[in-house]
Design a protein around this motif. Structure first.
Motif, PDB file in Angstrom:
ATOM      1  N   ASP A 119       0.827  -1.202   0.000  1.00 18.53           N
ATOM      2  CA  ASP A 119       0.000   0.000   0.000  1.00 18.53           C
ATOM      3  C   ASP A 119       0.864   1.256   0.000  1.00 18.53           C
ATOM      4  O   ASP A 119       0.567   2.222  -0.700  1.00 18.53           O
ATOM      5  CB  ASP A 119      -0.925  -0.023   1.220  1.00 18.53           C
ATOM      6  CG  ASP A 119      -2.037   1.010   1.120  1.00 18.53           C
ATOM      7  OD1 ASP A 119      -2.946   0.815   0.295  1.00 18.53           O
ATOM      8  OD2 ASP A 119      -1.979   2.001   1.862  1.00 18.53           O
ATOM      9  N   ARG A 120       1.944   1.253   0.772  1.00 24.30           N
ATOM     10  CA  ARG A 120       2.833   2.405   0.816  1.00 24.30           C
ATOM     11  C   ARG A 120       3.531   2.615  -0.526  1.00 24.30           C
ATOM     12  O   ARG A 120       3.852   3.747  -0.891  1.00 24.30           O
ATOM     13  CB  ARG A 120       3.869   2.234   1.931  1.00 24.30           C
ATOM     14  CG  ARG A 120       3.274   2.374   3.321  1.00 24.30           C
ATOM     15  CD  ARG A 120       4.322   2.131   4.378  1.00 24.30           C
ATOM     16  NE  ARG A 120       3.762   2.326   5.713  1.00 24.30           N
ATOM     17  CZ  ARG A 120       4.451   2.160   6.837  1.00 24.30           C
ATOM     18  NH1 ARG A 120       5.725   1.804   6.792  1.00 24.30           N
ATOM     19  NH2 ARG A 120       3.867   2.342   8.015  1.00 24.30           N
ATOM     20  N   MET A 133      -9.723 -10.757  10.874  1.00 25.65           N
ATOM     21  CA  MET A 133     -10.102  -9.800   9.836  1.00 25.65           C
ATOM     22  C   MET A 133     -10.117  -8.387  10.398  1.00 25.65           C
ATOM     23  O   MET A 133      -9.720  -7.423   9.713  1.00 25.65           O
ATOM     24  CB  MET A 133     -11.466 -10.164   9.252  1.00 25.65           C
ATOM     25  CG  MET A 133     -11.834  -9.380   8.010  1.00 25.65           C
ATOM     26  SD  MET A 133     -10.686  -9.708   6.650  1.00 25.65           S
ATOM     27  CE  MET A 133     -11.276  -8.526   5.431  1.00 25.65           C
ATOM     28  N   SER A 134     -10.547  -8.240  11.644  1.00 31.09           N
ATOM     29  CA  SER A 134     -10.555  -6.916  12.270  1.00 31.09           C
ATOM     30  C   SER A 134      -9.144  -6.355  12.384  1.00 31.09           C
ATOM     31  O   SER A 134      -8.917  -5.155  12.174  1.00 31.09           O
ATOM     32  CB  SER A 134     -11.199  -6.991  13.659  1.00 31.09           C
ATOM     33  OG  SER A 134     -12.565  -7.357  13.569  1.00 31.09           O
ATOM     34  N   LEU A 156      -9.169  -2.645   2.991  1.00 30.16           N
ATOM     35  CA  LEU A 156      -9.087  -4.055   2.624  1.00 30.16           C
ATOM     36  C   LEU A 156     -10.488  -4.641   2.456  1.00 30.16           C
ATOM     37  O   LEU A 156     -11.386  -4.403   3.262  1.00 30.16           O
ATOM     38  CB  LEU A 156      -8.328  -4.825   3.704  1.00 30.16           C
ATOM     39  CG  LEU A 156      -7.958  -6.277   3.376  1.00 30.16           C
ATOM     40  CD1 LEU A 156      -6.925  -6.337   2.255  1.00 30.16           C
ATOM     41  CD2 LEU A 156      -7.426  -6.971   4.629  1.00 30.16           C
ATOM     42  N   HIS A 157     -10.665  -5.432   1.383  1.00 30.23           N
ATOM     43  CA  HIS A 157     -11.987  -5.968   1.049  1.00 30.23           C
ATOM     44  C   HIS A 157     -11.896  -7.471   0.828  1.00 30.23           C
ATOM     45  O   HIS A 157     -10.997  -7.959   0.155  1.00 30.23           O
ATOM     46  CB  HIS A 157     -12.522  -5.285  -0.201  1.00 30.23           C
ATOM     47  CG  HIS A 157     -13.846  -5.825  -0.668  1.00 30.23           C
ATOM     48  ND1 HIS A 157     -15.036  -5.566  -0.010  1.00 30.23           N
ATOM     49  CD2 HIS A 157     -14.164  -6.622  -1.724  1.00 30.23           C
ATOM     50  CE1 HIS A 157     -16.024  -6.175  -0.644  1.00 30.23           C
ATOM     51  NE2 HIS A 157     -15.527  -6.817  -1.685  1.00 30.23           N
ATOM     52  N   LEU A 182      -8.613 -11.541  -0.674  1.00 27.63           N
ATOM     53  CA  LEU A 182      -8.596 -10.198  -0.105  1.00 27.63           C
ATOM     54  C   LEU A 182      -7.923  -9.253  -1.094  1.00 27.63           C
ATOM     55  O   LEU A 182      -6.872  -9.573  -1.656  1.00 27.63           O
ATOM     56  CB  LEU A 182      -7.835 -10.171   1.225  1.00 27.63           C
ATOM     57  CG  LEU A 182      -8.292 -11.150   2.310  1.00 27.63           C
ATOM     58  CD1 LEU A 182      -7.473 -10.937   3.587  1.00 27.63           C
ATOM     59  CD2 LEU A 182      -9.784 -11.014   2.599  1.00 27.63           C
ATOM     60  N   VAL A 183      -8.522  -8.084  -1.298  1.00 25.66           N
ATOM     61  CA  VAL A 183      -7.991  -7.127  -2.270  1.00 25.66           C
ATOM     62  C   VAL A 183      -7.901  -5.741  -1.650  1.00 25.66           C
ATOM     63  O   VAL A 183      -8.637  -5.415  -0.717  1.00 25.66           O
ATOM     64  CB  VAL A 183      -8.875  -7.075  -3.542  1.00 25.66           C
ATOM     65  CG1 VAL A 183      -9.026  -8.464  -4.151  1.00 25.66           C
ATOM     66  CG2 VAL A 183     -10.266  -6.494  -3.236  1.00 25.66           C
ATOM     67  N   ASN A 184      -6.998  -4.930  -2.201  1.00 28.39           N
ATOM     68  CA  ASN A 184      -6.921  -3.549  -1.727  1.00 28.39           C
ATOM     69  C   ASN A 184      -7.677  -2.626  -2.664  1.00 28.39           C
ATOM     70  O   ASN A 184      -8.203  -3.038  -3.711  1.00 28.39           O
ATOM     71  CB  ASN A 184      -5.470  -3.111  -1.522  1.00 28.39           C
ATOM     72  CG  ASN A 184      -4.718  -2.877  -2.816  1.00 28.39           C
ATOM     73  OD1 ASN A 184      -5.067  -3.410  -3.871  1.00 28.39           O
ATOM     74  ND2 ASN A 184      -3.650  -2.098  -2.744  1.00 28.39           N
ATOM     75  N   GLU A 185      -7.747  -1.369  -2.285  1.00 23.44           N
ATOM     76  CA  GLU A 185      -8.574  -0.393  -2.995  1.00 23.44           C
ATOM     77  C   GLU A 185      -8.133  -0.199  -4.439  1.00 23.44           C
ATOM     78  O   GLU A 185      -8.946   0.074  -5.324  1.00 23.44           O
ATOM     79  CB  GLU A 185      -8.517   0.936  -2.238  1.00 23.44           C
ATOM     80  CG  GLU A 185      -9.509   1.973  -2.691  1.00 23.44           C
ATOM     81  CD  GLU A 185      -9.497   3.194  -1.792  1.00 23.44           C
ATOM     82  OE1 GLU A 185     -10.517   3.911  -1.764  1.00 23.44           O
ATOM     83  OE2 GLU A 185      -8.483   3.424  -1.099  1.00 23.44           O
TER      84      GLU A 185
END
Length: 297
Positions: free
Chosen positions: A191-192, A215-216, A225-226, A255-258
């Motif tokens: 992400d960074r 997940m939390s 995160l989705h 799981l995927v990022n934005e």
């Protein structure tokens, strides 16, 4: 915006240093977007495939697995519990290239990648084996060209079994917690670096259950995160003794990022179930594959 891992049981974990080299490599290898196309991405735990451990599989078993692989019709398959590339060829044939982790064990993670798809093999994410003794499974990491972001990182994981939900509190949970912190580290680095990513595989955890603390913790680190797909796994039948059993919810996840989420076709999520007679008569696998389509890759 990404945050540090802040849940109580991870507060002693520190994030790894961000490596600018990873971003430079991605830019070097994937500077030109490929023609837009859809990619069907799947995950399949193959249950000790090719290891010599149970289940013992013969020619008819591999033939039936091959039939299900053809029905799955995935372009990239994240694989767990695989011993050898030769056993994968019996299932997927010659239309795929294969990558397996460097872990010295019969349970490896890896990928089957359809011929024609450009990819780069990245170093194994061995940090998931946080004790460093090869008793825990490595993550297998690849990067593929993407029209959305230039490159898409896909990490295949197989986390510690035995801590399936919040109701469990045992040695497996103590082993899983540092793995989850390491997984959060990997996500935060991506992400960074503004990289699109997918984490896929056998999490051995019912992440979609309400208030699941694993997940939390991941969402505390990366709120965007989705988790893709629904949570009804009841159609998956697997062998139990002389009969079959059905799962109620998933422990395999995507799981995927934005950055990649707009390209994920949520409606395409499929749980590929096995026919009951095949489960009884043949040695298939104790997981049913899941699959989703990535649009305009």
């Amino acid at each position: 915006m990404a945050k540090s891992v802040s849940t109580e049981f991870y507060n002693k974990m520190t994030l790894s240093s961000v490596l600018p080299l990873a971003a430079l490599l991605a830019a070097f290898f994937f500077t030109q977007p490929v023609s837009a196309t859809n990619i069907k991405l799947a995950s399949w735990n193959m249950e000790w495939l090719g290891s010599g451990n149970k289940p013992q599989r013969g020619e008819l078993d591999y033939q039936k697995l091959r039939e299900y692989a053809l029905k799955l019709d995935a372009d990239i398959v994240a694989l767990q519990e695989v011993s050898s590339i030769s056993s994968l060829r019996l299932v997927f044939g010659q239309d795929y290239r294969f990558e397996l982790s460097e872990r010295n064990h019969d349970q490896k993670t890896g990928f089957a990648i359809r011929n024609g798809i450009e990819y780069r093999r990245m170093p194994d994410y061995a940090e998931l084996d946080w004790r460093g003794n090869q008793m825990l499974r490595y993550g297998t990491d690849i990067s593929i060209a993407s029209n959305k972001s230039g490159a898409l990182r896909i990490l295949n994981v197989h986390l510690k079994s035995g801590c399936f939900s919040n109701s469990h509190s045992n040695k497996s949970c103590k082993t899983l917690k540092p793995q989850v912190a390491q997984l959060a580290n990997w996500m935060l680095l991506r992400d960074r670096n503004k990289e699109a990513f997918i984490v896929i595989g056998d999490f051995n955890r019912r992440l979609k259950e309400k208030n699941d603390y694993v997940m939390s913790a991941l969402k505390a680190a990366l709120p965007s995160l989705h988790s893709v797909g629904h949570n009804n796994a009841s159609g998956c039948l697997v062998k139990k003794g002389e009969g079959v059993k059905a799962y109620r919810s998933f422990i395999d996840h995507i799981l995927v990022n934005e950055a990649i989420l707009p390209n994920v076709d949520e409606e395409s999520f499929i749980h590929h179930a096995f026919a009951k007679n095949d489960v009884i008569e043949r040695e298939l696998t104790d997981h049913c594959p899941i699959r989703v389509t990535l649009k305009n890759q």
